[in-house]
Design an enzyme around this catalytic site. Structure first.
Site, PDB file in Angstrom:
ATOM      1  N   SER A 250       0.823  -1.212   0.000  1.00 11.44           N
ATOM      2  CA  SER A 250       0.000   0.000   0.000  1.00 11.44           C
ATOM      3  C   SER A 250       0.856   1.260   0.000  1.00 11.44           C
ATOM      4  O   SER A 250       0.397   2.325  -0.409  1.00 11.44           O
ATOM      5  CB  SER A 250      -0.935   0.004   1.212  1.00 11.44           C
ATOM      6  OG  SER A 250      -0.188  -0.124   2.410  1.00 11.44           O
TER       7      SER A 250
ATOM      8  N   HIS B  59       8.061  -2.686   4.438  1.00 16.07           N
ATOM      9  CA  HIS B  59       7.473  -2.966   5.742  1.00 16.07           C
ATOM     10  C   HIS B  59       6.967  -4.402   5.747  1.00 16.07           C
ATOM     11  O   HIS B  59       6.644  -4.976   4.707  1.00 16.07           O
ATOM     12  CB  HIS B  59       6.338  -1.988   6.060  1.00 16.07           C
ATOM     13  CG  HIS B  59       5.255  -1.963   5.026  1.00 16.07           C
ATOM     14  ND1 HIS B  59       5.389  -1.309   3.817  1.00 16.07           N
ATOM     15  CD2 HIS B  59       4.015  -2.522   5.009  1.00 16.07           C
ATOM     16  CE1 HIS B  59       4.286  -1.452   3.106  1.00 16.07           C
ATOM     17  NE2 HIS B  59       3.433  -2.187   3.796  1.00 16.07           N
TER      18      HIS B  59
END
Length: 634
Positions: free
Chosen positions: A260, A265
């Site tokens: 996103s 991450h």
């Protein structure tokens, strides 16, 4: 139970205001927003499975678009006791009770009723596209497609990463950090994801955000990143166990592709929690990623990686232009709706429309056969209208100031769909046409009337709205080659109102695909105009659409026994309201409630039918909380 737990349950939030901050020059927030200042514009996505809704709007006296995501919290085991949900403060509202079965609505204390809220302000077009409900497609991205199409798009249009840098630089969210490894090359920050409240173990969701900049996604991982990936895996699992007591074997640790946001991450979620994006087309387990790189150092620079894109995403347009994906187009020519799973429909399994594009016909009053249309009317487009619960301003097939090659389009007004002059727009209970298709005599007779009447017998045919007329299917017939027929094919032409009423309830129930037994399945509001100034409402609550019952076969009653047959019926609760009171308003404003308008004839006959069917319910169980218990048909 400990005193600390009692204190937590007894204390109420000091303020019920949901606030966020406004960014300053460093991207750190210092102003506050309040939900009481939020003005709703549209619902982008209402996910009944995940119990989430995303709405778009704006804050009073502030510029820019705001998105608010509301999510019902999961149950926590710690409050399933006599001081939590089962305390003396919990109230029950009875929906119905029948023998050993009962349905209720539970109202626990306010401290247990929090709704997790995320606010994005100011939101960009990319945020709006991300949270909107839309068609999705799987793309198989080769390394060549990544370099040619995906990477240029990422470089040009990725989300602003200032909020990530604020966390890494200690400027924001420092009180939420669970663990911080400050090594600039292989360090990371571990903190709760915005989708998690930070407390409920059952929905545990944390993010590990790497400190090293320049690693955008899975595509950038190679042998040089193995120490970083292993550190995230090992130290992340250890810290989560120390703080939340969730063992490593119950953690799902993975990366998204596409992510996103394009700063590497890693996601940590509880194995029992079905978090968004955990499925095969999106998720890559960290252990598998590490193993792939250990086998082939540049694995992710050589592999073909699948990912999903949605039709509102800009990257979809890029892949579509290059011929790698094709937009889903609605089939507006097929006007038959087939449901092979519901044999009990009063019209069989096919909803057949008796109108064809380009065919000459006349519209007549179903009561007296008076011709209310022009002498020979032809419709170029036969299109089904969306449900009344959709945002009409987003349904772009009609109007919007362009003609589609079928005459002059009428611009939409206040979100109401306006047909072209040669359009026939239909729903289950009515159809909408431009009044230029109706006879001058009938239009003149109704020029000062809101309710559209037959100029011969004064029967109520529909409702007028400026240049369009909404005509009810049960009140108007079609005349083709001297033969009259209803707009839809019917099995019981002699009782069209009751037949259409039953079919409408059945169709609207399965239209929303709600079918769990012993739960509230579907709520329907049927609205009827009874005069130029008054309306009445029939509230219908479908409780069980496949209730198994035993009934006697009257043809096989013998002298000493009665033969019983097993059959399924639809059990409902219903109530009539004669004005837009508080209860009706709460139903109509609920996005989970299906609403449509019906004619006076259908309303009257349908209500009489439900009252007749209600007599088959034992008198003791016939009424509950102001609602009458009935069957749709037996």
């Amino acid at each position: 139970m400990s005193d600390s737990k009692n204190q937590k349950l007894d204390s109420e939030p000091s303020s019920k205001k949901i606030k966020i901050d406004h960014e300053n020059d460093n991207g750190v927030n210092d102003n506050q927003l309040e939900l009481k200042d939020f003005e709703l514009e549209k619902i982008l996505n209402n996910n009944t499975v995940r119990k989430t809704v995303c709405v778009q709007g704006k804050f009073k006296d502030k510029s820019g678009v705001a998105l608010i995501v509301l999510e019902k919290n999961a149950f926590t085991e710690e409050v399933l006791d006599n001081e939590g949900y089962f305390s003396v403060d919990t109230e029950l509202k009875t929906f119905f009770q029948n023998d050993i079965y009962g349905n209720y609505e539970c109202f626990p204390r306010p401290s247990l009723n929090g709704v997790k809220t995320s606010i994005i302000y100011p939101a960009t077009e990319k945020h709006i596209a991300k949270f909107s409900q839309q068609e999705s497609h799987i793309v198989l991205e080769t390394p060549q497609l990544y370099e040619k199409l995906t990477l240029p798009h990422i470089t040009k249009e990725q989300f602003n990463l200032q909020w990530v840098y604020n966390i890494l630089e200690g400027k924001s969210e420092q009180d939420r950090i669970v663990y911080d490894n400050k090594c600039e090359r292989d360090g990371f920050v571990l903190l709760p994801d915005l989708k998690w409240d930070g407390l409920t173990k059952e929905t545990l969701y944390l993010l590990a955000i790497v400190r090293r900049r320049g690693i955008k996604s899975l595509r950038d991982l190679d042998e040089s990143t193995l120490p970083l990936l292993k550190r995230i895996r090992d130290e992340g699992k250890k810290k989560i166990y120390e703080k939340y007591k969730v063992p490593a074997s119950q953690l799902r640790v993975y990366l998204h592709y596409q992510p996103s946001f394009y700063h590497l991450h890693v996601h940590f979620t509880y194995l029992r929690h079905e978090a968004p994006g955990i499925y095969a087309e999106k998720s890559h387990l960290l252990d598998t990623v590490i193993d792939n790189i250990e086998m082939i150092g540049d694995y992710y620079q050589r592999a073909t990686l699948p990912f999903t894109i949605r039709e509102m995403d800009n990257i979809f347009n890029i892949y579509e232009t290059n011929g790698h994906v094709h937009r889903i187009k609605p089939n507006i020519e097929n006007i038959e709706l087939i449901d092979n799973n519901l044999d009990s429909s009063t019209k069989g399994n096919v909803l057949k429309l008796n109108v064809e594009a380009g065919e000459e016909l006349k519209l007549t009053c179903a009561n007296c056969s008076n011709v209310v249309s022009g002498s020979n009317v032809k419709f170029d487009r036969i299109l089904e209208l969306p449900t009344a619960n959709l945002d009409m301003s987003e349904w772009f097939c009609h109007g919007h100031g362009h003609s589609h090659g079928h005459g002059d389009a009428l611009p939409p007004t206040d979100g109401v769909i306006k047909p072209n002059k040669s359009d026939f727009l239909y729903r289950l209970t009515f159809f909408v046409v431009n009044n230029s298709n109706l006879s001058d005599k009938t239009n003149k007779f109704n020029s000062k009337r809101e309710v559209y009447h037959c100029n011969r017998c004064l029967a109520w045919l529909g409702l007028k709205d400026k240049d369009t007329v909404k005509l009810y299917n049960s009140e108007v017939k079609l005349q083709q080659n001297g033969t009259e027929s209803m707009v839809f094919a019917n099995k019981t032409v002699q009782d069209i109102h009751t037949d259409d009423f039953i079919y409408t309830i059945e169709y609207m129930t399965r239209e929303f695909n709600l079918g769990f037994q012993y739960t509230v399945m579907c709520k329907i509001v049927l609205e009827c105009t009874i005069s130029t100034t008054k309306k009445q409402f029939l509230l219908i609550w479908v409780m069980d659409k496949e209730l198994q019952v035993l009934r006697n076969n009257v043809d096989t009653i013998l002298s000493d026994k009665i033969e019983l047959q097993s059959t399924s019926v639809t059990k409902i609760l219903f109530k009539v309201e004669f004005c837009m009171n508080e209860e009706v308003e709460s139903w109509v404003s609920d996005p989970g409630v299906v609403t449509t308008e019906i004619s006076k004839g259908m309303f009257t006959n349908g209500l009489a039918h439900l009252q007749k069917m209600s007599q088959k319910v034992p008198e003791y169980f016939r009424n509950t909380n102001g609602y009458c218990v009935s069957y749709l048909k037996v």
